[in-house]
Motif scaffolding. Structure first.
Motif, PDB file in Angstrom:
ATOM      1  N   VAL A   1       0.960  -1.219   0.029  1.00  0.00           N
ATOM      2  CA  VAL A   1      -0.023  -0.020   0.118  1.00  0.00           C
ATOM      3  C   VAL A   1       0.962   1.185   0.143  1.00  0.00           C
ATOM      4  O   VAL A   1       0.504   2.269  -0.647  1.00  0.00           O
ATOM      5  CB  VAL A   1      -1.125  -0.189   1.235  1.00  0.00           C
ATOM      6  CG1 VAL A   1      -1.573   1.372   1.260  1.00  0.00           C
ATOM      7  CG2 VAL A   1      -2.016  -1.211   1.113  1.00  0.00           C
ATOM      8  N   ALA A   2       2.136   0.979   0.805  1.00  0.00           N
ATOM      9  CA  ALA A   2       2.717   2.384   1.003  1.00  0.00           C
ATOM     10  C   ALA A   2       3.378   2.905  -0.528  1.00  0.00           C
ATOM     11  O   ALA A   2       3.656   3.954  -0.839  1.00  0.00           O
ATOM     12  CB  ALA A   2       3.889   2.286   1.895  1.00  0.00           C
TER      13      ALA A   2
ATOM     14  N   SER B   1      -8.556   9.942   1.379  1.00  0.00           N
ATOM     15  CA  SER B   1      -9.494   9.114   0.792  1.00  0.00           C
ATOM     16  C   SER B   1      -8.726   8.326  -0.390  1.00  0.00           C
ATOM     17  O   SER B   1      -9.155   7.150  -0.668  1.00  0.00           O
ATOM     18  CB  SER B   1     -10.571   9.812  -0.138  1.00  0.00           C
ATOM     19  OG  SER B   1     -10.000  10.982  -0.952  1.00  0.00           O
ATOM     20  N   ASN B   2      -7.615   8.599  -0.843  1.00  0.00           N
ATOM     21  CA  ASN B   2      -6.891   8.091  -1.914  1.00  0.00           C
ATOM     22  C   ASN B   2      -6.046   6.841  -1.160  1.00  0.00           C
ATOM     23  O   ASN B   2      -6.282   5.728  -1.604  1.00  0.00           O
ATOM     24  CB  ASN B   2      -5.616   9.096  -2.369  1.00  0.00           C
ATOM     25  CG  ASN B   2      -5.080   8.549  -3.613  1.00  0.00           C
ATOM     26  OD1 ASN B   2      -5.449   7.355  -4.195  1.00  0.00           O
ATOM     27  ND2 ASN B   2      -3.933   8.926  -3.704  1.00  0.00           N
ATOM     28  N   LEU B   3      -5.730   7.099   0.065  1.00  0.00           N
ATOM     29  CA  LEU B   3      -4.991   5.999   0.837  1.00  0.00           C
ATOM     30  C   LEU B   3      -6.097   4.941   1.212  1.00  0.00           C
ATOM     31  O   LEU B   3      -5.757   3.928   1.035  1.00  0.00           O
ATOM     32  CB  LEU B   3      -4.313   6.471   1.939  1.00  0.00           C
ATOM     33  CG  LEU B   3      -3.600   5.608   2.914  1.00  0.00           C
ATOM     34  CD1 LEU B   3      -2.065   6.125   3.377  1.00  0.00           C
ATOM     35  CD2 LEU B   3      -4.515   5.068   4.001  1.00  0.00           C
TER      36      LEU B   3
ATOM     37  N   HIS C   1       6.193  10.154  13.918  1.00  0.00           N
ATOM     38  CA  HIS C   1       7.037   9.953  12.997  1.00  0.00           C
ATOM     39  C   HIS C   1       6.410   9.780  11.616  1.00  0.00           C
ATOM     40  O   HIS C   1       5.368   8.955  11.702  1.00  0.00           O
ATOM     41  CB  HIS C   1       8.082   8.786  13.424  1.00  0.00           C
ATOM     42  CG  HIS C   1       9.031   8.749  12.327  1.00  0.00           C
ATOM     43  ND1 HIS C   1       9.067   8.003  11.152  1.00  0.00           N
ATOM     44  CD2 HIS C   1      10.634   8.726  12.512  1.00  0.00           C
ATOM     45  CE1 HIS C   1      10.120   7.906  10.555  1.00  0.00           C
ATOM     46  NE2 HIS C   1      11.118   8.592  11.546  1.00  0.00           N
ATOM     47  N   PRO C   2       6.670  10.501  10.301  1.00  0.00           N
ATOM     48  CA  PRO C   2       6.099  10.372   9.512  1.00  0.00           C
ATOM     49  C   PRO C   2       5.698   8.871   8.791  1.00  0.00           C
ATOM     50  O   PRO C   2       4.732   8.368   8.255  1.00  0.00           O
ATOM     51  CB  PRO C   2       6.672  11.116   8.203  1.00  0.00           C
ATOM     52  CG  PRO C   2       7.782  11.734   9.222  1.00  0.00           C
ATOM     53  CD  PRO C   2       7.795  11.266  10.491  1.00  0.00           C
ATOM     54  N   ILE C   3       6.706   8.031   8.941  1.00  0.00           N
ATOM     55  CA  ILE C   3       6.642   6.537   8.540  1.00  0.00           C
ATOM     56  C   ILE C   3       5.605   5.777   9.352  1.00  0.00           C
ATOM     57  O   ILE C   3       4.786   5.173   8.863  1.00  0.00           O
ATOM     58  CB  ILE C   3       7.853   5.937   8.256  1.00  0.00           C
ATOM     59  CG1 ILE C   3       8.685   6.620   7.047  1.00  0.00           C
ATOM     60  CG2 ILE C   3       7.566   4.251   8.283  1.00  0.00           C
ATOM     61  CD1 ILE C   3      10.298   5.936   7.247  1.00  0.00           C
ATOM     62  N   TRP C   4       5.456   6.138  10.795  1.00  0.00           N
ATOM     63  CA  TRP C   4       4.886   5.293  11.590  1.00  0.00           C
ATOM     64  C   TRP C   4       3.334   6.011  11.543  1.00  0.00           C
ATOM     65  O   TRP C   4       2.392   5.232  11.138  1.00  0.00           O
ATOM     66  CB  TRP C   4       4.865   5.508  13.080  1.00  0.00           C
ATOM     67  CG  TRP C   4       3.942   5.120  13.981  1.00  0.00           C
ATOM     68  CD1 TRP C   4       3.421   5.999  14.956  1.00  0.00           C
ATOM     69  CD2 TRP C   4       3.225   3.707  14.030  1.00  0.00           C
ATOM     70  NE1 TRP C   4       2.182   4.943  15.249  1.00  0.00           N
ATOM     71  CE2 TRP C   4       2.464   3.785  15.002  1.00  0.00           C
ATOM     72  CE3 TRP C   4       3.669   2.627  13.267  1.00  0.00           C
ATOM     73  CZ2 TRP C   4       1.459   2.493  15.172  1.00  0.00           C
ATOM     74  CZ3 TRP C   4       2.890   1.464  13.497  1.00  0.00           C
ATOM     75  CH2 TRP C   4       1.900   1.493  14.343  1.00  0.00           C
ATOM     76  N   ARG C   5       3.354   7.049  11.043  1.00  0.00           N
ATOM     77  CA  ARG C   5       1.979   7.876  10.731  1.00  0.00           C
ATOM     78  C   ARG C   5       1.289   7.133   9.622  1.00  0.00           C
ATOM     79  O   ARG C   5       0.110   6.732   9.527  1.00  0.00           O
ATOM     80  CB  ARG C   5       1.684   9.118  10.667  1.00  0.00           C
ATOM     81  CG  ARG C   5       1.999   9.916  12.071  1.00  0.00           C
ATOM     82  CD  ARG C   5       2.043  11.555  11.835  1.00  0.00           C
ATOM     83  NE  ARG C   5       0.938  11.875  11.283  1.00  0.00           N
ATOM     84  CZ  ARG C   5       1.125  12.741  10.309  1.00  0.00           C
ATOM     85  NH1 ARG C   5       2.222  13.324   9.932  1.00  0.00           N
ATOM     86  NH2 ARG C   5      -0.155  13.321   9.849  1.00  0.00           N
ATOM     87  N   LEU C   6       2.237   6.729   8.462  1.00  0.00           N
ATOM     88  CA  LEU C   6       1.551   6.295   7.302  1.00  0.00           C
ATOM     89  C   LEU C   6       1.356   4.585   7.375  1.00  0.00           C
ATOM     90  O   LEU C   6       0.051   4.396   7.249  1.00  0.00           O
ATOM     91  CB  LEU C   6       2.629   6.470   6.143  1.00  0.00           C
ATOM     92  CG  LEU C   6       2.412   5.422   4.873  1.00  0.00           C
ATOM     93  CD1 LEU C   6       1.174   6.122   4.236  1.00  0.00           C
ATOM     94  CD2 LEU C   6       3.467   5.691   4.003  1.00  0.00           C
ATOM     95  N   ASP C   7       2.070   4.086   8.217  1.00  0.00           N
ATOM     96  CA  ASP C   7       1.913   2.703   8.504  1.00  0.00           C
ATOM     97  C   ASP C   7       0.690   2.519   9.437  1.00  0.00           C
ATOM     98  O   ASP C   7      -0.099   1.670   9.132  1.00  0.00           O
ATOM     99  CB  ASP C   7       3.196   2.141   9.228  1.00  0.00           C
ATOM    100  CG  ASP C   7       4.406   1.945   8.070  1.00  0.00           C
ATOM    101  OD1 ASP C   7       4.358   2.172   6.910  1.00  0.00           O
ATOM    102  OD2 ASP C   7       5.556   1.679   8.700  1.00  0.00           O
ATOM    103  N   ARG C   8       0.355   3.264  10.222  1.00  0.00           N
ATOM    104  CA  ARG C   8      -0.626   3.393  11.075  1.00  0.00           C
ATOM    105  C   ARG C   8      -1.865   3.618  10.224  1.00  0.00           C
ATOM    106  O   ARG C   8      -3.148   2.977  10.574  1.00  0.00           O
ATOM    107  CB  ARG C   8      -0.646   4.325  12.461  1.00  0.00           C
ATOM    108  CG  ARG C   8      -1.774   4.119  13.294  1.00  0.00           C
ATOM    109  CD  ARG C   8      -1.761   5.270  14.218  1.00  0.00           C
ATOM    110  NE  ARG C   8      -3.040   5.479  14.878  1.00  0.00           N
ATOM    111  CZ  ARG C   8      -3.361   4.882  15.986  1.00  0.00           C
ATOM    112  NH1 ARG C   8      -2.173   4.283  16.778  1.00  0.00           N
ATOM    113  NH2 ARG C   8      -4.643   4.932  16.753  1.00  0.00           N
TER     114      ARG C   8
END
Length: 128
Positions: free
Chosen positions: A51-52, A67-69, A108-115
């Motif tokens: 997904v990322a 909404s895209n994610l 952290h931006p990566i954790w925010r995306l992964d979460r």
């Protein structure tokens, strides 16, 4: 139903999802199923990476509200469900324990995306 725990890595080293945290499977059903725990971990990491790698944010909304994610993650899950229903089933009803990570790591931006990606999974429950 698996429980995932998120831990900070030592000295800020990069974990399996390229952020300064690691994921540990706390439980996976029957005791003594180490291979099942490894499978769950590999499925979770693979899904989040897929997904990322495929999503891009074209708006100024927070990742959690993109909404895209949300749409792309849903499509990825449905595709996994069609191609590997057993793997998709292991992603349902996960409990993700984030209580051991600090506020700065939670930002952290990566954790925010992964979460945000993990939050799209059916039945995902977070412990903060």
């Amino acid at each position: 139903m698996a429980k995932l725990s998120i831990f900070p890595t030592e000295n800020g080293r990069t974990g399996p999802l390229d952020g300064p945290f690691t994921i540990v499977v706390e439980s996976c059903g029957a005791e003594g199923e180490a291979s099942g725990e490894t499978d769950v971990l590999n499925i979770v990491i693979g899904f989040v990476r897929t997904v990322a790698a495929g999503v891009s944010c074209y708006n100024r909304k927070a990742l959690e509200d993109s909404s895209n994610l949300n749409s792309y993650a849903g499509e990825c899950f449905e595709e996994l469900k069609a191609e590997a229903p057993e793997a998709a089933a292991q992603l349902e009803n996960l409990t993700i324990d984030c209580s051991r990570i600090s506020g700065s790591l939670k930002d952290h931006p990566i954790w925010r995306l992964d979460r945000a990606i993990l939050r799209t999974l059916p039945g995902a429950d977070f412990i903060d």
